[in-house]
Design a protein around this motif. Sequence first.
Motif, mmCIF file in Angstrom:
data_model
loop_
_atom_site.group_PDB
_atom_site.id
_atom_site.type_symbol
_atom_site.label_atom_id
_atom_site.label_comp_id
_atom_site.label_asym_id
_atom_site.label_seq_id
_atom_site.Cartn_x
_atom_site.Cartn_y
_atom_site.Cartn_z
ATOM 1 N N TYR A 119 0.807 -1.094 -0.042
ATOM 2 C CA TYR A 119 0.096 -0.014 -0.030
ATOM 3 C C TYR A 119 0.728 1.262 0.014
ATOM 4 C CZ TYR A 119 -3.191 -3.541 1.816
ATOM 5 O OH TYR A 119 -4.189 -4.253 1.776
ATOM 6 N N TYR A 120 0.186 2.257 -0.614
ATOM 7 C CA TYR A 120 0.901 3.594 -0.797
ATOM 8 C C TYR A 120 0.571 4.462 0.240
ATOM 9 C CZ TYR A 120 2.491 7.598 -3.883
ATOM 10 O OH TYR A 120 3.257 8.522 -4.316
ATOM 11 N N GLY A 121 1.345 4.975 1.178
ATOM 12 C CA GLY A 121 1.057 6.060 2.245
ATOM 13 C C GLY A 121 1.129 7.579 1.873
ATOM 14 N N GLY A 123 0.979 10.910 -0.370
ATOM 15 C CA GLY A 123 -0.322 11.575 -0.725
ATOM 16 C C GLY A 123 -1.152 11.749 0.344
ATOM 17 N N ASN A 124 -0.841 12.103 1.629
ATOM 18 C CA ASN A 124 -1.756 12.205 2.614
ATOM 19 C C ASN A 124 -2.697 11.185 2.866
ATOM 20 O OD1 ASN A 124 -0.707 14.755 3.244
ATOM 21 N ND2 ASN A 124 -1.979 15.618 1.618
ATOM 22 N N ASP A 125 -2.108 9.984 2.676
ATOM 23 C CA ASP A 125 -2.957 8.481 2.919
ATOM 24 C C ASP A 125 -4.259 8.581 2.278
ATOM 25 O OD1 ASP A 125 -0.791 8.114 4.893
ATOM 26 O OD2 ASP A 125 -1.904 9.271 6.396
ATOM 27 N N LYS A 126 -4.385 9.296 1.210
ATOM 28 C CA LYS A 126 -5.544 9.296 0.209
ATOM 29 C C LYS A 126 -5.685 7.815 -0.315
ATOM 30 C CE LYS A 126 -7.651 11.599 -3.413
ATOM 31 N NZ LYS A 126 -7.468 12.603 -4.924
ATOM 32 N N TYR A 127 -4.599 7.131 -0.639
ATOM 33 C CA TYR A 127 -4.468 5.766 -1.258
ATOM 34 C C TYR A 127 -4.623 4.681 -0.551
ATOM 35 C CZ TYR A 127 -3.651 9.531 -4.572
ATOM 36 O OH TYR A 127 -3.623 10.942 -5.026
ATOM 37 N N LEU A 128 -4.728 4.984 0.886
ATOM 38 C CA LEU A 128 -5.099 3.777 1.723
ATOM 39 C C LEU A 128 -6.287 3.480 1.947
ATOM 40 C CD1 LEU A 128 -2.177 4.853 4.465
ATOM 41 C CD2 LEU A 128 -2.076 3.080 2.785
ATOM 42 N N PRO A 129 -6.531 2.130 1.743
ATOM 43 C CA PRO A 129 -7.995 1.550 2.185
ATOM 44 C C PRO A 129 -8.196 1.823 3.621
ATOM 45 C CG PRO A 129 -6.548 -0.296 2.023
ATOM 46 C CD PRO A 129 -5.607 1.078 1.462
ATOM 47 N N ARG A 130 -9.308 1.726 4.165
ATOM 48 C CA ARG A 130 -9.987 2.173 5.368
ATOM 49 C C ARG A 130 -9.245 1.346 6.521
ATOM 50 N NH1 ARG A 130 -10.580 6.750 7.050
ATOM 51 N NH2 ARG A 130 -9.726 7.450 5.013
ATOM 52 N N PHE A 131 -9.129 -0.137 6.014
ATOM 53 C CA PHE A 131 -8.637 -0.848 6.927
ATOM 54 C C PHE A 131 -7.328 -0.921 7.457
ATOM 55 C CE2 PHE A 131 -8.796 -3.132 2.807
ATOM 56 C CZ PHE A 131 -7.413 -3.507 2.704
ATOM 57 N N ALA A 132 -6.711 -0.304 6.401
ATOM 58 C CA ALA A 132 -5.217 -0.182 6.821
ATOM 59 C C ALA A 132 -4.819 0.947 7.986
ATOM 60 C CB ALA A 132 -4.486 0.349 5.500
ATOM 61 N N PHE A 133 -5.933 1.539 8.425
ATOM 62 C CA PHE A 133 -5.626 2.776 9.149
ATOM 63 C C PHE A 133 -6.010 1.962 10.409
ATOM 64 C CE2 PHE A 133 -6.693 5.413 5.991
ATOM 65 C CZ PHE A 133 -5.838 6.565 5.928
ATOM 66 N N GLU A 134 -6.705 0.806 10.645
ATOM 67 C CA GLU A 134 -7.075 0.343 11.835
ATOM 68 C C GLU A 134 -6.212 -1.020 12.052
ATOM 69 O OE1 GLU A 134 -9.157 1.806 13.309
ATOM 70 O OE2 GLU A 134 -9.925 2.948 11.415
ATOM 71 N N GLU A 135 -5.934 -1.901 10.905
ATOM 72 C CA GLU A 135 -5.408 -3.211 11.128
ATOM 73 C C GLU A 135 -3.859 -3.057 11.729
ATOM 74 O OE1 GLU A 135 -7.829 -5.826 8.003
ATOM 75 O OE2 GLU A 135 -5.722 -5.652 7.707
ATOM 76 N N GLY A 160 5.612 -9.266 -8.216
ATOM 77 C CA GLY A 160 7.032 -9.442 -8.221
ATOM 78 C C GLY A 160 7.616 -8.556 -7.312
ATOM 79 N N PHE A 161 7.100 -7.927 -6.358
ATOM 80 C CA PHE A 161 7.822 -6.947 -5.533
ATOM 81 C C PHE A 161 6.889 -6.371 -4.624
ATOM 82 C CE2 PHE A 161 7.319 -2.491 -7.267
ATOM 83 C CZ PHE A 161 6.840 -2.845 -8.527
ATOM 84 N N ILE A 162 7.093 -5.863 -3.466
ATOM 85 C CA ILE A 162 6.450 -5.089 -2.789
ATOM 86 C C ILE A 162 6.608 -3.598 -2.709
ATOM 87 C CG2 ILE A 162 5.789 -4.504 -0.181
ATOM 88 C CD1 ILE A 162 7.589 -7.183 0.386
ATOM 89 N N LYS A 163 5.274 -2.925 -3.125
ATOM 90 C CA LYS A 163 5.519 -1.318 -3.449
ATOM 91 C C LYS A 163 4.859 -0.633 -2.186
ATOM 92 C CE LYS A 163 5.748 2.900 -5.340
ATOM 93 N NZ LYS A 163 5.029 3.273 -6.614
ATOM 94 N N ILE A 164 5.661 0.040 -1.518
ATOM 95 C CA ILE A 164 4.927 0.835 -0.489
ATOM 96 C C ILE A 164 5.204 2.318 -0.758
ATOM 97 C CG2 ILE A 164 4.684 -0.754 1.386
ATOM 98 C CD1 ILE A 164 7.273 0.428 2.720
ATOM 99 N N GLY A 165 4.729 3.289 -0.044
ATOM 100 C CA GLY A 165 4.889 4.695 -0.035
ATOM 101 C C GLY A 165 4.892 5.264 1.021
ATOM 102 N N VAL A 166 5.808 6.161 1.265
ATOM 103 C CA VAL A 166 5.805 6.901 2.560
ATOM 104 C C VAL A 166 6.083 8.359 2.185
ATOM 105 C CG1 VAL A 166 6.690 5.084 3.995
ATOM 106 C CG2 VAL A 166 8.379 6.795 2.847
ATOM 107 N N ALA A 167 5.652 9.434 3.193
ATOM 108 C CA ALA A 167 5.700 10.758 2.975
ATOM 109 C C ALA A 167 7.073 11.107 3.046
ATOM 110 C CB ALA A 167 4.776 11.510 4.040
ATOM 111 N N ASN A 168 7.597 12.407 2.526
ATOM 112 C CA ASN A 168 8.872 12.865 2.381
ATOM 113 C C ASN A 168 9.470 13.246 3.789
ATOM 114 O OD1 ASN A 168 7.522 15.220 2.270
ATOM 115 N ND2 ASN A 168 7.980 15.726 0.093
ATOM 116 N N GLY A 169 8.744 13.384 4.871
ATOM 117 C CA GLY A 169 9.400 13.774 6.081
ATOM 118 C C GLY A 169 9.588 12.565 6.890
ATOM 119 N N SER A 170 9.873 12.797 8.234
ATOM 120 C CA SER A 170 10.073 11.782 9.273
ATOM 121 C C SER A 170 8.850 10.906 9.249
ATOM 122 C CB SER A 170 10.316 12.478 10.594
ATOM 123 O OG SER A 170 11.005 11.663 11.182
#
Length: 335
Positions: A119-121, A123-135, A160-170
Amino acid sequence: MNKKIAFSAFCLMIILSDCTSKKEGIIMTVNGPIPANQMGITLTHEHILVDFIGADSISEKRWDKSKVQKIVLPYLAQVKELGCKAFVDCTPAYLGRDPHLLKSISDSSGINILTNTGYYGAGNDKYLPRFAFEETEDQIAQRWIEEWDKGIEGTGVKPGFIKIGVANGSLSDLHKKLVIAAARTHLKTGLTIASHTGPSIPAFEELYILRKEGVSPEAFIWVHAQVEKDITTHIKAARMGAWISLDGINDNNLNDYVRMLKNMKENNVLGKVLLSHDAGWYHPGEENGGEYRGYTTLFTKLLPLLRKENFSEKEIHQILVTNPSEAFTIRVRKM
Ligand SMILES: [Zn+2]
């Protein structure tokens, strides 16, 4: 005579054991596994389709697969002509990942395509499914491991790989959770972790978490590393073992890429760099998929500049063939 036979058998044994001792891994494409040494020239970070509508509204109904295919195929034909054999599609779930579409484009183009889980976090978590916040980390990892075990959403296509995304700060707690889930998925599957990251601050925080989870930096691709202007950090991360993905090549930044690659070469870490355009792609909701950026600049403009700067064919082969095949080989890399 007997001695001769025994000697030949001995030689054969040496040859065979030499073959098996070489790294043999596999790459997982949308059409199943291929030997890593047959991956060939690879574009390591590109896109066929991206839909920024958000996790709440995304649906495959938003695009017509045959229309997308018609628009995309000529761009893949261009790179095939230039020798490209594999294409890593970095569009994650909830941003337009479509395994059936990728499979059919791979079949029609003759280019091996890799897709991903994760999952890609950013973009202000706009692309995360609801359950990703809770699980929990483990619950999320379990979903990704299941895609590896059983294929994605009933398509039979494996990541073929894992793709995640994080914001550009800490890293936020939520993004730390994604990194931990990726680490645990890696340990169960051997899938490499490509993380949309950008600057070095989150990159080194991710590496810290991975190591704490027992995952080697060799399993980590620092995506969009070109965003970091302090290029000594590229060397530092590469020396730790991480893959440095310089993946935003376009007509206007070629000299930056030459400079960053020379830096890698001078510091003897050319064996850790990945190159790509982060180009494409079909934009659902826009007329005829909007503006499409092709994938040829690396071949037609950057490579001639590198040759002028005395990069050898062996070094170019390393960057375009050897590095991608090693980076994306399915293999658990522990600390
Ligand atoms: Zn991208």
